[in-house]
Design an enzyme around this catalytic site. Structure first.
Site, PDB file in Angstrom:
ATOM      1  N   GLU A   1       5.157  12.351   9.166  1.00 26.69           N
ATOM      2  CA  GLU A   1       4.350  10.751   8.836  1.00 26.69           C
ATOM      3  C   GLU A   1       4.286   9.951   9.411  1.00 26.69           C
ATOM      4  OE1 GLU A   1       4.920   7.899   5.882  1.00 26.69           O
ATOM      5  OE2 GLU A   1       3.030   7.371   5.443  1.00 26.69           O
TER       6      GLU A   1
ATOM      7  N   LYS B 206      10.828  -8.145  -4.825  1.00 30.46           N
ATOM      8  CA  LYS B 206      11.222  -7.765  -3.261  1.00 30.46           C
ATOM      9  C   LYS B 206      10.492  -7.274  -2.421  1.00 30.46           C
ATOM     10  CE  LYS B 206      13.303  -4.957  -0.904  1.00 30.46           C
ATOM     11  NZ  LYS B 206      13.338  -4.849   0.135  1.00 30.46           N
TER      12      LYS B 206
ATOM     13  N   CYS C 119      -0.607   3.577   4.226  1.00 30.91           N
ATOM     14  CA  CYS C 119      -0.507   5.195   3.607  1.00 30.91           C
ATOM     15  C   CYS C 119      -1.184   5.847   3.952  1.00 30.91           C
ATOM     16  CB  CYS C 119       0.408   4.655   1.966  1.00 30.91           C
ATOM     17  SG  CYS C 119      -1.449   3.519   1.544  1.00 30.91           S
TER      18      CYS C 119
ATOM     19  N   GLU D 208       4.085   4.557  -4.694  1.00 32.12           N
ATOM     20  CA  GLU D 208       3.165   5.186  -4.618  1.00 32.12           C
ATOM     21  C   GLU D 208       4.065   5.115  -2.630  1.00 32.12           C
ATOM     22  OE1 GLU D 208       0.561   5.168  -4.749  1.00 32.12           O
ATOM     23  OE2 GLU D 208      -0.045   4.126  -6.941  1.00 32.12           O
TER      24      GLU D 208
HETATM   25  P1  NAD Z   1      10.958   1.658   3.239  1.00 29.70           P
HETATM   26  O1  NAD Z   1      11.154   2.551   2.178  1.00 29.70           O
HETATM   27  O2  NAD Z   1      11.663   1.927   4.345  1.00 29.70           O
HETATM   28  O3  NAD Z   1      10.942   0.476   2.628  1.00 29.70           O
HETATM   29  C1  NAD Z   1       9.782   0.075   1.522  1.00 29.70           C
HETATM   30  C2  NAD Z   1      10.722  -0.511   0.787  1.00 29.70           C
HETATM   31  O4  NAD Z   1      12.144  -0.372  -0.020  1.00 29.70           O
HETATM   32  C3  NAD Z   1      11.361  -2.250   1.291  1.00 29.70           C
HETATM   33  O5  NAD Z   1      11.232  -2.991  -0.024  1.00 29.70           O
HETATM   34  C4  NAD Z   1      12.874  -1.990   1.406  1.00 29.70           C
HETATM   35  O6  NAD Z   1      13.924  -3.117   1.959  1.00 29.70           O
HETATM   36  C5  NAD Z   1      13.555  -1.434   0.044  1.00 29.70           C
HETATM   37  N1  NAD Z   1      14.293  -0.107   0.349  1.00 29.70           N
HETATM   38  C6  NAD Z   1      14.670   0.152   1.049  1.00 29.70           C
HETATM   39  N2  NAD Z   1      16.246   0.776   0.900  1.00 29.70           N
HETATM   40  C7  NAD Z   1      15.971   1.059  -1.173  1.00 29.70           C
HETATM   41  C8  NAD Z   1      16.130   1.492  -1.532  1.00 29.70           C
HETATM   42  N3  NAD Z   1      17.640   2.332  -1.815  1.00 29.70           N
HETATM   43  N4  NAD Z   1      16.674   1.070  -3.314  1.00 29.70           N
HETATM   44  C9  NAD Z   1      14.877  -0.116  -3.263  1.00 29.70           C
HETATM   45  N5  NAD Z   1      14.264  -0.501  -2.011  1.00 29.70           N
HETATM   46  C10 NAD Z   1      15.291  -0.229  -0.670  1.00 29.70           C
HETATM   47  O7  NAD Z   1       8.758   2.228   3.671  1.00 29.70           O
HETATM   48  P2  NAD Z   1       8.034   1.263   4.973  1.00 29.70           P
HETATM   49  O8  NAD Z   1       8.546   1.401   6.002  1.00 29.70           O
HETATM   50  O9  NAD Z   1       8.669  -0.133   4.481  1.00 29.70           O
HETATM   51  O10 NAD Z   1       6.906   1.864   4.695  1.00 29.70           O
HETATM   52  C11 NAD Z   1       6.034   2.671   5.298  1.00 29.70           C
HETATM   53  C12 NAD Z   1       5.804   3.750   4.088  1.00 29.70           C
HETATM   54  O11 NAD Z   1       5.291   3.477   3.114  1.00 29.70           O
HETATM   55  C13 NAD Z   1       5.312   4.970   4.614  1.00 29.70           C
HETATM   56  O12 NAD Z   1       6.010   6.087   4.607  1.00 29.70           O
HETATM   57  C14 NAD Z   1       4.111   4.084   3.884  1.00 29.70           C
HETATM   58  O13 NAD Z   1       3.387   5.592   3.190  1.00 29.70           O
HETATM   59  C15 NAD Z   1       4.231   4.073   2.367  1.00 29.70           C
HETATM   60  N6  NAD Z   1       3.231   3.837   1.938  1.00 29.70           N
HETATM   61  C16 NAD Z   1       2.888   3.670   0.689  1.00 29.70           C
HETATM   62  C17 NAD Z   1       1.722   3.025   0.081  1.00 29.70           C
HETATM   63  C18 NAD Z   1       1.008   3.930  -1.081  1.00 29.70           C
HETATM   64  O14 NAD Z   1       0.234   3.362  -1.914  1.00 29.70           O
HETATM   65  N7  NAD Z   1       1.212   5.160  -1.275  1.00 29.70           N
HETATM   66  C19 NAD Z   1       1.659   1.923   0.306  1.00 29.70           C
HETATM   67  C20 NAD Z   1       1.848   1.847   1.971  1.00 29.70           C
HETATM   68  C21 NAD Z   1       3.023   2.550   2.220  1.00 29.70           C
END
Ligand code: NAD
Length: 468
Positions: free
Chosen positions: A374, A170, A277, A243
């Site tokens: 962040e 997803k 990230c 992650e």
């Molecule tokens: P987010 O947490 O808002 O969303 C990530 C995903 O989770 C999306 O697909 C979203 O639809 C889904 N989601 C939202 N609510 C949910 C729930 N209640 N249950 C399950 N899934 C749900 O993050 P974002 O804004 O898309 O991405 C940015 C963040 O991701 C930053 O904090 C970044 O540091 C982190 N990130 C980490 C890594 C890593 O490898 N550590 C890599 C890339 C991004």
């Protein structure tokens, strides 16, 4: 306008409702994302479960060949994927943008294809023989973010299928189309149901992570959402790889040469507009070279053209979405109000789209939100320090622990301090340079588990010991 479809059990599935996906450079509609409902998700998990029976029994060689064939198919469609990625994500086609991301997806897929987890013999003597086998887990649920959607999808899907699992992915509702297209391409190679894609709003992510048919979740996204995924895992004790967010510190030692490190510092912080990230998110510079580093970074930043990702002269694009754009704006305004000196940038660009310029903020300290939170965007706080032990403690005081870096003319000295940083990866004289053979993951609140290499592959297996 192209209406995209879910892909379930090898078949394109339409939904009753769709949502527009917009280009962050222009606001124009790029395509329409299907809005899956619980019934679609149930069908996708069921298809993955059915496919697991056969796929989990395929040989190492078959799965390796399938992954290599997927890499070839991605390469054959690379320009189409890159363009779709630029349209929905915003990043430029060139430089460290969409072509670079698709190239990374291919490289990681090829590298992961070649890995294997042979049976380990732990004991073989007169008292008996002990074998350690690694077995696939079942249906893997994958949830991805909007910053590097295609590459991260491959980081989830390829190790999962390489070890004999099946997948329901997803993607983020902000960048779903390139993942749908990727899964279509993957399905040209794999049997029906091995990899399925469902799209929709955040609630479908919550439903996937709570689904009783899913045996493991691999999630990349914010720490806040990662905690919800972890809570959802409790009922069926799902295996987890999380992650999550980072707030990586970079520490410049007094012996570093500002002119030599400026380019590496810049790209460590501003790759993908800081929406990465493991980007450098807090830069600590020793007092003796503080102004020289600020100047060298400002000089480098002045050479970077920001514009529409489809314009081949753009080196950075817009911020991906409105929430992120407003967050960066607020954090910079707050830092300015608290004494931050804006070296470059500092206000949205005067044009349509979510364009925020490269922004460097000097004379801020820990306790200011731009340092502590962040930012995940094109704004870097530069913090002055005098005592190295004290700055290590400040770097470690943050709850995040994804990456870090130390910059010095003496790599051994840098290594000494690098080992004191509480983070999963630490770089010397570079930042965020991930590679497919180096396990990558966060400590503290940046996550659980690792990706990449044999260690990453193991996360998609359970251990069975055979005692003879
Ligand atoms: P987010 O947490 O808002 O969303 C990530 C995903 O989770 C999306 O697909 C979203 O639809 C889904 N989601 C939202 N609510 C949910 C729930 N209640 N249950 C399950 N899934 C749900 O993050 P974002 O804004 O898309 O991405 C940015 C963040 O991701 C930053 O904090 C970044 O540091 C982190 N990130 C980490 C890594 C890593 O490898 N550590 C890599 C890339 C991004």
């Amino acid at each position: 306008m192209t209406k995209y479809s879910l892909l379930i059990g090898g078949t394109r599935v339409d939904t009753s409702a769709y949502a527009d996906v917009r280009n962050p450079s222009t606001g124009e509609v790029v395509g329409q994302m299907p809005l899956a409902i619980q019934g679609d998700l149930d069908r996708a998990v069921a298809a993955a479960k059915t496919a697991f029976r056969e796929w989990s029994r395929t040989s190492e060689e078959e799965r390796k060949a399938a992954c290599l064939a997927i890499a070839e198919r991605i390469a054959a469609n690379d320009e189409e994927l890159a363009r779709l990625l630029t349209l929905e994500q915003g990043k430029p086609m060139g430089g460290l943008g969409s072509r670079f991301e698709i190239g990374g997806a291919i490289a990681w897929t090829q590298h992961t294809a070649e890995l294997s987890l042979p049976v380990e013999i732990l004991q073989d003597n007169g008292d008996g023989r002990v074998e350690l086998h690694r077995k696939p887990i079942g249906v893997v649920g994958s949830i991805t973010p909007w910053n590097w959607p295609v590459m991260i999808a491959c980081w989830h899907i390829i190790p999962a299928i390489r070890t004999g699992n099946t997948v329901v992915i997803k993607p983020s509702p902000l960048t779903p189309l390139s993942t749908i297209r990727l899964v279509e391409i993957i399905n040209e190679v794999l049997p029906a149901g091995v990899v399925n894609v469902v799209t929709g709003d955040d609630s479908i992510g919550a439903a996937l992570s709570a689904h009783p048919g899913v045996a493991k979740m691999t999630f990349t996204g914010s720490t806040e959402t990662g905690k919800k995924v972890m809570a959802s895992a409790v009922a069926t004790l799902k295996r987890l790889t999380l992650e999550l967010g980072g707030n990586d510190a970079g520490i410049v030692l007094p012996d570093a040469d500002p002119a030599r490190i400026a380019e590496g510092l810049f790209w460590g912080a501003f790759i993908n507009n800081g929406q990465t990230c493991a980007a450098l998110k807090r830069l600590y510079v020793h007092d003796s070279i503080y102004e020289a580093v600020c100047q060298a970074l400002s000089d480098y930043a002045a050479k970077i053209p920001v514009g529409d990702g489809l314009d081949e002269t753009s080196v950075l694009g817009p911020v991906q979405n409105e929430i992120q754009f407003n967050k960066v704006r607020e954090l910079v305004d707050d830092a300015r109000a608290r004494g931050g000196r804006i070296l470059t940038g500092g206000a949205p660009m005067d044009r349509p789209g979510y364009f925020y310029p490269v922004t460097l903020v000097a004379d801020v300290a820990d306790g200011v939100r731009l340092v502590d939170d962040e930012q995940f965007g094109p704004a870097l706080p530069i913090i002055r320090y005098t005592d190295i032990d004290e700055v290590i403690a400040r770097a470690n005081a943050n709850p995040a622990g994804l990456g870090g870096s130390v910059w010095s003319a003496d790599p051994q000295r840098a290594r000494h301090y690098a080992l004191q940083l509480e983070c999963g990866s630490v770089w010397i004289n570079k930042h965020g340079a991930i590679q497919p053979n180096a396990p990558f993951g966060g400590v503290k609140q940046s996550g659980i588990g690792v990706e990449f290499g044999a260690e990453g592959l193991k996360e998609f297996t359970t251990i069975q010991t055979v005692l003879i």
